[in-house]
Design an enzyme around this catalytic site. Structure first.
Site, PDB file in Angstrom:
ATOM      1  N   HIS A 191      -4.854   1.561  -9.563  1.00  0.00           N
ATOM      2  CA  HIS A 191      -3.526   0.883 -10.418  1.00  0.00           C
ATOM      3  C   HIS A 191      -4.233  -0.588 -10.324  1.00  0.00           C
ATOM      4  CE1 HIS A 191      -0.092   3.452  -8.489  1.00  0.00           C
ATOM      5  NE2 HIS A 191      -1.163   3.860  -9.441  1.00  0.00           N
ATOM      6  N   TYR A 206       8.535  -2.959  -5.348  1.00  0.00           N
ATOM      7  CA  TYR A 206       8.854  -3.372  -4.331  1.00  0.00           C
ATOM      8  C   TYR A 206      10.221  -4.095  -5.335  1.00  0.00           C
ATOM      9  CZ  TYR A 206       4.259  -2.947  -1.925  1.00  0.00           C
ATOM     10  OH  TYR A 206       3.240  -2.550  -1.654  1.00  0.00           O
ATOM     11  N   PRO A 226       4.785  -3.589   6.985  1.00  0.00           N
ATOM     12  CA  PRO A 226       3.427  -3.817   6.307  1.00  0.00           C
ATOM     13  C   PRO A 226       4.257  -4.035   4.477  1.00  0.00           C
ATOM     14  CG  PRO A 226       5.727  -1.929   6.393  1.00  0.00           C
ATOM     15  CD  PRO A 226       5.458  -2.755   7.681  1.00  0.00           C
ATOM     16  N   LYS A 255      -1.520  -3.949   4.555  1.00  0.00           N
ATOM     17  CA  LYS A 255      -2.510  -4.841   4.595  1.00  0.00           C
ATOM     18  C   LYS A 255      -4.182  -4.255   5.918  1.00  0.00           C
ATOM     19  CE  LYS A 255      -3.792  -7.217   1.779  1.00  0.00           C
ATOM     20  NZ  LYS A 255      -4.978  -6.452   0.125  1.00  0.00           N
ATOM     21  N   TYR A 271      -3.231  -9.455  -2.727  1.00  0.00           N
ATOM     22  CA  TYR A 271      -3.231  -7.915  -3.004  1.00  0.00           C
ATOM     23  C   TYR A 271      -4.101  -6.976  -3.130  1.00  0.00           C
ATOM     24  CZ  TYR A 271      -0.363  -4.176  -3.196  1.00  0.00           C
ATOM     25  OH  TYR A 271       0.835  -2.716  -2.803  1.00  0.00           O
TER      26      TYR A 271
END
Ligand code: APR
Ligand code: PHB
Length: 393
Positions: free
Chosen positions: A73, A204, A295, A299, A387
């Site tokens: 991704h 998200y 979460p 990570k 990220y």
């Protein structure tokens, strides 16, 4: 009576990756795991691998199936006020990406490769305990099974990779450790559904009713989460209620949620937690035994892998030159990354969740933050670099 160079307690991502890193350097280790092989291989956990983790697994020669079956991704979506905004990792980080590949699959690959190399993992080890941590020859006592005699494994070093509920950290005297923690007044209700993911990338979503996340495990399996109260009872969530809530919180113009049979559901607690230092004598803590992140941002696994990379390098230096230099700085080196990752996970959590203590000002401020992150290149780049994974030391 047996001996090895490094005794590793726990066959999660931290323990298994460490065992491979050491093996590659010609350093012998024994992995002791209290659960069965099936249990550790089937546990439904995280599924997002940072670029650093993907590169390391590839380098260790255990990345072949991940490369075939993992989904690469190059961005994520932040959704709020019914609109989606893409954070383009590729463009913002100079071509870095994440890979969706379940932790359970990583664990299978690591176990298969270790056993194929003839290296020991003791599953279902009973009564594991660690001793003489401050001397030159620490040891691990355990039983191979309930009926066998206790054994003692003498080591040069012990790696405490036994997770948050393990035995290693509690074996360190309380006064030698400082704990830093922050709880959250909510949890995540997670499901695994036999449904093709409704979006190419992770979503998200910030919503007045609480956070929701659309993730996936494969092109056929969706993984979805809903923020719920911390003391929620999973029995209060029949399938239709879960789908209804997901539809509401993920709603976006021109988009529909693909539904399917729910294969698994559960509740995940949320906390930020760090113990310092990550070392006591010859016991080195790595992964969840030393720190927990909420979460949001995925990570946990990646941070565990970063710890053992630093630990393996320090142990290798000891055997090649006799120097304890990197071992002595192990905890400080890890903790610099740990705190940056704690900050990121806390920040993502704070930006996206509904806090009942928040007032109308706080809710508007959250939306201002989301607007900023999705409209400022500098802000989006900060999210993206965290990220995909901060550079390794
Ligand atoms: N003796 C031996 N093994 C033990 C003991 C014990 N007393 N206690 C726990 N273990 C094992 C657990 O059964 C588990 O397999 O240690 C392992 C720890 O693995 P994880 O909890 O996965 O922790 P870690 O390797 O640090 O990985 C952290 O993985 O599971 C995720 O949420 C977690 O993302 C985080 C990352
Ligand atoms: C998951 O797929 O389990 C997942 C993805 C992203 C997160 C957390 C969990 O932030």
């Amino acid at each position: 009576m047996r001996r090895t160079q490094v005794g590793i307690v726990g066959a999660g991502p931290a323990g298994l990756v460490l065992s491979h890193l050491l093996y590659r350097q010609g350093i012998e280790s024994v992995v002791l795991e209290s659960r069965t092989r099936e249990y550790v291989q089937e546990r439904v956990r995280a599924g997002v691998l940072e670029q650093n983790t993907v590169d390391l697994l590839t380098d260790l020669g255990v990345g072949e199936r991940m490369r075939r079956e993992g989904l690469v991704h190059r961005g994520i979506e932040l959704r709020f006020q019914g609109r989606g905004h893409r954070i383009d990792f590729d463009e913002l980080t100079g071509g870095r990406a994440i890979t969706i590949y379940a932790q359970a699959e990583v664990i299978k690959d690591l176990i298969d490769a270790r056993l194929a190399a003839g290296q020991p993992i003791v599953f279902e080890a009973e009564n594991v305990s660690v001793h003489n941590l401050e001397g030159p020859r620490p040891s691990i006592q355990f039983r191979k099974d309930k009926d066998s005699e206790p054994e003692e494994l003498f080591c040069d070093f012990i790696a405490g990779c036994d997770g948050f509920h393990g035995v290693c950290r509690p074996s360190i005297p309380n006064e030698a450790l400082t704990v830093y923690e922050r709880g959250y007044p909510f949890a995540w209700l997670g499901i695994l559904a036999e449904a093709p993911p409704s979006s190419e990338e992770l979503v998200y979503s910030h919503h007045d009713r609480g956070f929701a996340l659309l993730s996936m495990r494969s092109r056929q399996l969706s993984r979805l989460y809903l923020q719920c109260p911390g003391d929620e009872n999973i029995n209060d969530w029949p399938d239709e209620r879960i789908w209804q809530e997901l539809r509401t919180r993920l709603a976006c113009d021109g988009w529909t949620l693909t539904e399917g049979p729910i294969l698994q559901k559960g509740i995940t607690e949320m906390r930020s937690w760090v113990v310092e230092p990550m070392q006591f004598g010859r016991l080195f803590l790595a992964g969840d035994s030393a720190h927990i992140v909420p979460p949001t941002g995925a990570k946990g696994l990646n941070l565990a892998v970063a710890d053992v990379r630093i630990l393996a390098r320090a142990i290798a230096e000891f055997y090649s030159s006799g120097s304890c230099g990197l071992l002595d700085t192990y905890s400080d080196t890890c903790l610099r990354r740990v705190w940056k990752v704690q900050r990121f996970s806390w920040w993502m959590t704070s930006m996206l969740h509904r806090f009942d203590s928040d007032n109308a000002f706080d809710r508007r401020r959250q939306l201002g933050e989301l607007d900023y992150v999705t409209s400022s290149r500098a802000a989006a780049q900060s999210l993206a670099e965290n990220y995909v994974g901060l550079p390794m030391e």
